[in-house]
Scaffold this active site. Structure first.
Site, PDB file in Angstrom:
ATOM      1  N   TYR A  92      42.393  72.310 148.783  1.00  0.00           N
ATOM      2  CA  TYR A  92      41.308  72.524 149.753  1.00  0.00           C
ATOM      3  C   TYR A  92      39.995  71.942 149.237  1.00  0.00           C
ATOM      4  CZ  TYR A  92      37.880  75.063 152.581  1.00  0.00           C
ATOM      5  OH  TYR A  92      36.829  75.396 153.401  1.00  0.00           O
ATOM      6  N   SER A 126      32.318  72.488 152.525  1.00  0.00           N
ATOM      7  CA  SER A 126      32.395  73.814 151.900  1.00  0.00           C
ATOM      8  C   SER A 126      31.758  73.745 150.516  1.00  0.00           C
ATOM      9  CB  SER A 126      33.863  74.249 151.769  1.00  0.00           C
ATOM     10  OG  SER A 126      33.994  75.370 150.908  1.00  0.00           O
ATOM     11  N   LYS A 128      37.714  68.827 150.896  1.00  0.00           N
ATOM     12  CA  LYS A 128      36.318  68.988 151.292  1.00  0.00           C
ATOM     13  C   LYS A 128      35.415  68.030 150.516  1.00  0.00           C
ATOM     14  CE  LYS A 128      36.702  72.083 154.506  1.00  0.00           C
ATOM     15  NZ  LYS A 128      36.396  71.730 155.914  1.00  0.00           N
TER      16      LYS A 128
END
Length: 322
Positions: free
Chosen positions: A194, A181, A198
């Site tokens: 998050y 991402s 990633k």
């Protein structure tokens, strides 16, 4: 070209060496070219079998499956729920489905066993399964942290390890594409867990490229920006941004004034699994319509340009201008 059986060099296991069991070995581990000089490799995945995790949702996985199926690949569809897997399999003739949790070692072993038993040796893996979390670091719980890291990072490691072992066992080369991402590089508040997961995926991508290259496995990643879900696949009650939010994001935040679609990610994955990327490994392709390329968004850029214009006008009027 015949791909000879490959095994771990136990004497140098801690250094990550692998060796060919028999037959002449190319100098310095170089694999001879399989195409005539100046030939253009076909952008085609016919004869390839690719396992796509988290493939049943309306997001990036749908675009990946569409692109790979169109390129002739046989798909192995993975997701958590049998019903969702079966529904997705029906969209792609020749596909097979295997439900399972990529964060659980026992499930991962079973996924590969069933996939190979039903579809033959795998030549590609797309680690698409993932979950998000929007929570302030001060409020996030251990359970929330564990869930994100288990699926978004641990699952990628477990699946990549199993895929590489499968390549060694079957003596066929392959390729891995991980879905990262833009948050791995630049993020916003409340995305700390998050974004960290990633970022770990991108580090693992490079490490896998280094360790797996000698067994014929390439490993790359894509880093999508904001990709609206495929509304044709959205079940009732599925959360999604409305059209006005998407238009505002596209217009203000992106350099390219077009909405990124799941198929845009799928085309990049298709390239990374194909012979056209045969010398590409350890790389991350960002698919964000220019989101992370510029310093300020559209609104702030417009304010900067307007202020520059104002200052230029003042200078033109002379030192006494106010």
């Amino acid at each position: 070209m015949v791909h000879r059986p490959i095994k771990w060099d136990k004497a140098n296991e801690d250094r990550g060496y692998l060796v060919v069991e028999s037959g002449p070995r190319p100098s310095a581990g170089i694999v001879p070219s399989t195409t005539p000089e100046h030939a253009v490799p076909a952008h085609d995945l016919a004869g390839h079998t690719v396992l796509v995790t988290g493939a049943s949702g309306p997001g990036i996985g749908s675009g990946v499956c569409d692109a790979l199926h169109a390129a002739g690949a046989r798909l192995v569809i993975n997701d958590l729920v049998d019903e969702h897997v079966e529904r997705t399999v029906r969209r792609y003739p020749g596909a097979v489905g295997v439900a399972g949790d990529v964060s659980r070692p026992d499930d991962v072993a079973r996924i590969f066993e069933e996939a190979i038993d039903r579809a033959g040796p795998l030549t590609g893996l797309v680690n698409n399964a993932g979950v998000g979390l929007i929570a302030p670091m001060l409020d996030a719980t251990q359970a929330e942290f564990d869930r994100v890291v288990d699926i978004d990072f641990r699952g990628v490691w477990l699946m990549s390890q199993a895929f590489a072992r499968s390549v060694v066992a079957h003596g066929r080369p392959g390729a891995i594409v991980n879905v990262s991402s833009v948050h791995a590089d630049k993020t916003i508040g409340q995305y700390a867990i998050y974004a960290s997961a990633k970022a770990a995926v991108e580090g693992l991508t490079r490490a896998c490229a280094v360790e797996f290259g000698s067994i014929g496995v390439r490993c790359n990643a894509i880093a999508p920006g904001y990709v609206p879900i495929n509304r044709d696949l959205v079940p009732p009650g599925y959360p999604a941004h409305d059209a006005s939010w998407i238009a505002a994001h596209t217009g203000s935040e992106q350099v390219l004034q077009r909405t990124i679609e799941p198929i845009d990610c799928g085309w990049a994955v298709r390239f990374l699994l194909s012979e056209q990327s045969r010398c590409v490994t350890g790389q991350v392709i960002t698919i964000d319509a220019g989101l992370t390329a510029r310093l300020y968004n559209g609104e702030m850029s417009a304010r900067i340009y307007a202020d520059r214009k104002r200052q230029a006008a003042l200078r033109a009027e002379g030192p006494d201008a106010r």
